[in-house]
Design a protein around this motif. Structure first.
Motif, PDB file in Angstrom:
ATOM      1  N   GLY A  38      -5.423   6.080  -4.397  1.00  0.00           N
ATOM      2  CA  GLY A  38      -5.304   7.288  -3.581  1.00  0.00           C
ATOM      3  C   GLY A  38      -4.791   8.493  -4.349  1.00  0.00           C
ATOM      4  N   THR A  39      -3.836   8.258  -5.249  1.00  0.00           N
ATOM      5  CA  THR A  39      -3.244   9.367  -6.005  1.00  0.00           C
ATOM      6  C   THR A  39      -4.298  10.048  -6.876  1.00  0.00           C
ATOM      7  N   LEU A  40      -5.060   9.212  -7.581  1.00  0.00           N
ATOM      8  CA  LEU A  40      -6.114   9.747  -8.442  1.00  0.00           C
ATOM      9  C   LEU A  40      -7.206  10.424  -7.599  1.00  0.00           C
ATOM     10  N   THR A  77      -0.607  -2.354   0.506  1.00  0.00           N
ATOM     11  CA  THR A  77       0.268  -2.190   1.676  1.00  0.00           C
ATOM     12  C   THR A  77      -0.369  -1.352   2.785  1.00  0.00           C
ATOM     13  N   LYS A  78      -1.571  -0.833   2.547  1.00  0.00           N
ATOM     14  CA  LYS A  78      -2.226  -0.019   3.572  1.00  0.00           C
ATOM     15  C   LYS A  78      -3.074  -0.932   4.474  1.00  0.00           C
ATOM     16  N   VAL A  79      -3.521  -0.402   5.598  1.00  0.00           N
ATOM     17  CA  VAL A  79      -4.212  -1.277   6.561  1.00  0.00           C
ATOM     18  C   VAL A  79      -5.541  -1.782   6.008  1.00  0.00           C
ATOM     19  N   TYR A  84      -6.339  16.939   3.797  1.00  0.00           N
ATOM     20  CA  TYR A  84      -5.357  15.975   4.298  1.00  0.00           C
ATOM     21  C   TYR A  84      -5.210  14.752   3.403  1.00  0.00           C
ATOM     22  N   ASP A  85      -3.954  14.312   3.305  1.00  0.00           N
ATOM     23  CA  ASP A  85      -3.626  12.997   2.779  1.00  0.00           C
ATOM     24  C   ASP A  85      -3.615  12.069   3.987  1.00  0.00           C
ATOM     25  N   ALA A  86      -4.658  11.238   4.078  1.00  0.00           N
ATOM     26  CA  ALA A  86      -4.809  10.336   5.223  1.00  0.00           C
ATOM     27  C   ALA A  86      -4.505   8.893   4.810  1.00  0.00           C
TER      28      ALA A  86
HETATM   29  C1  LIG Z   1       0.059   5.187  -0.514  1.00  0.00           C
HETATM   30  C2  LIG Z   1       0.142   6.632  -0.374  1.00  0.00           C
HETATM   31  C3  LIG Z   1      -0.370   7.502  -1.341  1.00  0.00           C
HETATM   32  C4  LIG Z   1      -0.866   7.056  -2.679  1.00  0.00           C
HETATM   33  O1  LIG Z   1      -1.910   6.146  -2.631  1.00  0.00           O
HETATM   34  P1  LIG Z   1      -2.106   5.134  -3.848  1.00  0.00           P
HETATM   35  O2  LIG Z   1      -3.394   4.449  -3.518  1.00  0.00           O
HETATM   36  O3  LIG Z   1      -0.938   4.192  -3.825  1.00  0.00           O
HETATM   37  O4  LIG Z   1      -2.175   5.914  -5.094  1.00  0.00           O
HETATM   38  C5  LIG Z   1      -0.341   8.874  -1.089  1.00  0.00           C
HETATM   39  N1  LIG Z   1       0.157   9.352   0.040  1.00  0.00           N
HETATM   40  C6  LIG Z   1       0.674   8.554   1.004  1.00  0.00           C
HETATM   41  C7  LIG Z   1       1.198   9.167   2.259  1.00  0.00           C
HETATM   42  C8  LIG Z   1       0.710   7.167   0.805  1.00  0.00           C
HETATM   43  O5  LIG Z   1       1.259   6.383   1.728  1.00  0.00           O
END
Ligand SMILES: *Cc1c(COP(=O)(O)O)cnc(C)c1O
Length: 390
Positions: A77-79, A200-202, A171-173
């Motif tokens: 997600g970060t990348l 740890t995500k769904v 948005y960061d979803a």
């Molecule tokens: C997990 C998370 C990220 C980062 O995602 P990664 O896949 O771990 O890099 C960014 N923002 C939020 C709100 C997150 O929970």
């Protein structure tokens, strides 16, 4: 054994309530037989990376599931967020909450942008039109909202504000896969949204993420920028990156996608049981997902109100930890109090009161497949015992 006196608490030398640590890691693992079949396919095709059939299938299934024109999978997600920020060609400052995972803000820094920290709304924990309006004078060019705990931001209000002030809205979803805003699944709001498929995500790809958008040109830029592989050259861009998803990650994600509805339903049962059992305790405010939208129920949180509860969040966590209940501070501290930001922007330290308050009082409780209904009963009973006796 439930506790009947204070000396039986593990912090006072008693036996811990749980034998093994109960983590707030909320992991939902895909079925091992499904995974084995998928991995055998990778080995027999000898196609491990560079946009193989599983990655393509994943992108197409994600777009269908989320109801968007494009889902573009990326290593994590970060990348994904870094690539998106570059693909949008943003410059200068971006309005962002400090009350988020550090990756949200670090992605801005890696993309050469400056965070302009906003406070969050005390009831939604998200950016609001009011908290964003407070920082409009900063000259920011964009707004990066975070749908915290899967509860979507005020997407309508923020879209109107962004339009009025010529700001790019994204948005960061990462928390919000399978969640809705106004009945519509998160994924199609703003110019683009980012998801994380961290374990740890769904939706669990071990590590993974994606960008979703309905903008064809932006999608072409993101597709090109995430890879050096020629098959994906769809736009003329200067910056490129190796942000590909491997076939192994795609296999885990596809298996997880098959099970995501079942995992959401199981999450919901744990969430509802916690909610019911914790309701009688004053000073423990349950963070509600039931407000007319669909949630993934991946995050079970309570706010510990010290005066009413008679105990601080940190002391409660310490006692729980001794019992092997690993509740978690989430998020603490706010990103503006972490390096490098507290040194870069010392003037921000005193102007995010809601963020500070939430960082000091929220506690995430264990959930996910490893946590049974019975575990939820026992954790809730333990919290009640502590509140009544300590
Ligand atoms: C997990 C998370 C990220 C980062 O995602 P990664 O896949 O771990 O890099 C960014 N923002 C939020 C709100 C997150 O929970």
């Amino acid at each position: 054994m439930p506790k009947s006196s204070v000396d039986q608490l593990a912090i006072n030398g008693g036996e811990p309530l749980f034998f093994e640590p109960l983590h707030a890691g909320q992991i939902n693992s895909p079925q091992s037989n499904e995974l084995e079949t998928a991995f055998r396919g990778i080995f027999s095709r000898r196609f491990y990376a560079n946009h193989g059939p599983l990655e393509r299938e994943l992108d197409s299934r994600l777009a269908t599931y989320l109801g968007v024109r494009h889902a573009i999978s990326i290593t994590n997600g970060t990348l994904a967020l870094m690539i998106l920020l570059r693909a949008l060609g943003l410059t200068g400052k971006v309005l962002v909450p400090s009350f988020t995972f550090p990756g949200t803000v670090q992605a801005l820094s890696w993309a050469g942008l400056e965070p302009e920290f906003c406070d969050v709304d005390a009831s939604t924990h998200n950016l609001s039109t009011a908290t964003v309006s407070d920082r409009l004078g900063s000259g920011a060019t964009a707004v990066l909202g975070v749908h915290l705990w899967g509860r979507a931001c005020d997407v309508k209000g923020l879209a109107a504000l962004a339009e009025e002030h010529g700001l790019i809205l994204l948005y960061d979803a990462a928390h919000a896969f399978g969640c809705t805003a106004g009945g519509r699944l998160v994924g199609g709001f703003g110019v683009a949204e980012m998801f994380s498929f961290h374990a740890t995500k769904v939706l669990n790809a071990a590590e993974g993420g994606c960008i979703t958008t309905n903008d064809d040109e932006l999608a072409a830029r993101v597709r090109t920028m995430r890879t050096f592989h020629e098959s994906e050259t769809r736009a003329d861009v200067a910056f490129r990156m190796n942000g590909k998803l491997s076939e192994a990650q795609a296999a885990v994600a596809l298996c997880s996608l098959d099970e995501v509805e079942a995992n959401i339903n199981a999450n919901k049962l744990r969430y509802e049981l916690y909610k019911k059992r914790l309701a009688p305790f004053s000073g423990i405010e349950f963070i509600d997902h039931a407000y007319g939208e669909k949630s993934n129920y991946q995050y079970v949180l309570v706010q510990v109100e010290k005066e009413a509860a008679g105990i601080s969040r940190d002391r409660l966590m310490q006692i729980l930890r001794a019992e092997n209940v690993f509740a978690r501070k989430y998020f603490s501290p706010g990103v503006h109090r972490a390096l490098p930001y507290r040194e870069q922007y010392p003037e921000v330290l005193n102007r995010l009161p809601v963020t500070d308050e939430l960082s000091d009082s929220l506690m995430q409780l264990p959930t996910g497949q490893a946590v049974s209904q019975d575990d939820v009963e026992r954790v809730s009973e333990l919290i009640g015992f502590i509140l009544n006796h300590v």
